[in-house]
Design an enzyme around this catalytic site. Structure first.
Site, PDB file in Angstrom:
ATOM      1  N   SER A 169      21.237  24.429 -20.426  1.00  0.00           N
ATOM      2  CA  SER A 169      21.394  23.190 -19.674  1.00  0.00           C
ATOM      3  C   SER A 169      22.335  22.255 -20.420  1.00  0.00           C
ATOM      4  O   SER A 169      22.213  22.097 -21.635  1.00  0.00           O
ATOM      5  CB  SER A 169      20.049  22.476 -19.510  1.00  0.00           C
ATOM      6  OG  SER A 169      19.162  23.278 -18.771  1.00  0.00           O
ATOM      7  N   ARG A 211      10.242  29.298 -13.995  1.00  0.00           N
ATOM      8  CA  ARG A 211       9.925  28.117 -14.801  1.00  0.00           C
ATOM      9  C   ARG A 211       8.436  27.843 -14.637  1.00  0.00           C
ATOM     10  O   ARG A 211       7.965  27.661 -13.522  1.00  0.00           O
ATOM     11  CB  ARG A 211      10.756  26.931 -14.310  1.00  0.00           C
ATOM     12  CG  ARG A 211      10.625  25.704 -15.177  1.00  0.00           C
ATOM     13  CD  ARG A 211      11.717  24.689 -14.890  1.00  0.00           C
ATOM     14  NE  ARG A 211      11.582  24.105 -13.571  1.00  0.00           N
ATOM     15  CZ  ARG A 211      12.409  23.165 -13.082  1.00  0.00           C
ATOM     16  NH1 ARG A 211      13.425  22.743 -13.777  1.00  0.00           N
ATOM     17  NH2 ARG A 211      12.218  22.674 -11.890  1.00  0.00           N
ATOM     18  N   LYS A 236      12.110  17.436 -11.622  1.00  0.00           N
ATOM     19  CA  LYS A 236      12.303  17.229 -13.061  1.00  0.00           C
ATOM     20  C   LYS A 236      12.771  15.793 -13.270  1.00  0.00           C
ATOM     21  O   LYS A 236      13.966  15.518 -13.387  1.00  0.00           O
ATOM     22  CB  LYS A 236      13.308  18.240 -13.621  1.00  0.00           C
ATOM     23  CG  LYS A 236      13.233  18.334 -15.133  1.00  0.00           C
ATOM     24  CD  LYS A 236      13.939  19.539 -15.697  1.00  0.00           C
ATOM     25  CE  LYS A 236      13.774  19.575 -17.202  1.00  0.00           C
ATOM     26  NZ  LYS A 236      14.501  20.650 -17.838  1.00  0.00           N
TER      27      LYS A 236
END
Lengths: 210, 210
Positions: B108, B39, B137
């Site tokens: 997700s 990521r 996050k």
């Protein structure tokens, strides 16, 4: 793919005068823009993809190629005519491998070295700029007339000039061997987008004959 | 593609304790992470692509699948095992169409509806979270235990729990029917990444047997 680069619209929502992007693009196409690049700086992937699908309906109606800025995945997913990448995007040869031989690949270049590299990596055309100061992409490097001429001598693929191009300066491209002018604010930020595009198209058509 | 989701590392440069991302990933793999998701939030495409190529050399050495967060193009270009997308990325069915049937697709989901949709759209697994509060996050929605159980009953594809998972809470997954735990800071921000991963792997292996 053969393309007409004469008046190449690059979109920018922040600079837009019309209510919707689709309306702005349609007016620009009615005025005579020959290509459209969808640029959605800062948008998330879903928004960008939805926008690409919506704009493609318009460009398809007018038989004008839609190019997606930066995102190979969105270009593939939306069935766009091509993708335009910068020097900090995927390497051009990698983008070419992903899109295959038939989709259009445009690459931004602001030096002879970058232009030659783009050509070697499979670019169909290069976007060269910024030829004039621009407010829509403030971090863009500037390209001098000497550099533009050097690039023209160095590569055989089409060159689209970009950066601050407007009715005030477009005639300066006469005799410089470029294949088209990319415009943002000079079309999309004008109160009458169609009329602005038509005037630029007329002027650019003259320029290309010189 | 069959995958082992037991201890699924998600990278985050901002949270990293090691000097390089490659070193951090290698330590995590030596500790027993079974999957790696790269990521690179906020990185430009070129940096992300270069990072993907560098990390893939490490994951290949350890025979562990590399999943690319968000970018289908980079997953394809780098030859990754798969791509993981969120609800604001490309639609899952579009991503599946682009990557073909063999690459892994993770989606997700933080509700039953999103989970069912992901399954119908061709996801190989879903990432469900945030199950605990997380700093990496902050905009992630929270998922309650009830919701996680409801999702488990609703879908047949593997579920990887994510969000604030650490040694302090990983045992709470016992008997909940998940297939793996995704970790960020609990591995990558620790002074001894290998040891942190090994402890979590051991704990998670026990959890999966219960």
């Amino acid at each position: 793919m053969k393309a007409d680069y004469t008046l190449y619209l690059v979109t920018d929502r922040r600079a837009m005068s019309a209510e919707t992007l689709e309306a702005a693009v349609e007016q620009a196409l009615l005025g005579g823009c020959t290509m459209v690049q969808l640029r959605e700086t800062g948008a998330d992937e879903r928004t960008f993809y939805d926008s690409a699908c919506a704009v493609k309906k318009i460009t398809d109606c007018y038989g004008v190629p839609l190019i997606i800025n930066n995102s190979v995945a969105i270009a593939l997913a939306a069935g766009a005519a091509g993708v335009h990448i910068g020097q900090r995007d995927l390497p051009a040869e990698t983008a070419r491998r992903l899109i295959g031989p038939d989709m259009l690949l445009g690459v931004s270049a602001s030096s002879v070295q970058e232009a030659l590299r783009a050509q070697a990596d499979g670019a169909d055309y290069i976007g060269v700029g910024a030829v004039f100061p621009t407010n829509t992409k403030k971090d863009a490097p500037r390209v001098s007339w000497d550099c533009l001429e050097e690039i023209r001598r160095a590569v055989r693929i089409p060159i689209v000039a970009i950066g601050g191009i407007s009715m005030d300066n477009i005639a300066q491209f006469a005799g410089r061997g470029i294949n088209g002018a990319a415009v943002v604010s000079a079309v999309i930020a004008q109160p009458d987008i169609r009329r602005a595009a038509a005037a630029l198209r007329e002027e650019m058509t003259k320029v290309l004959l010189l």
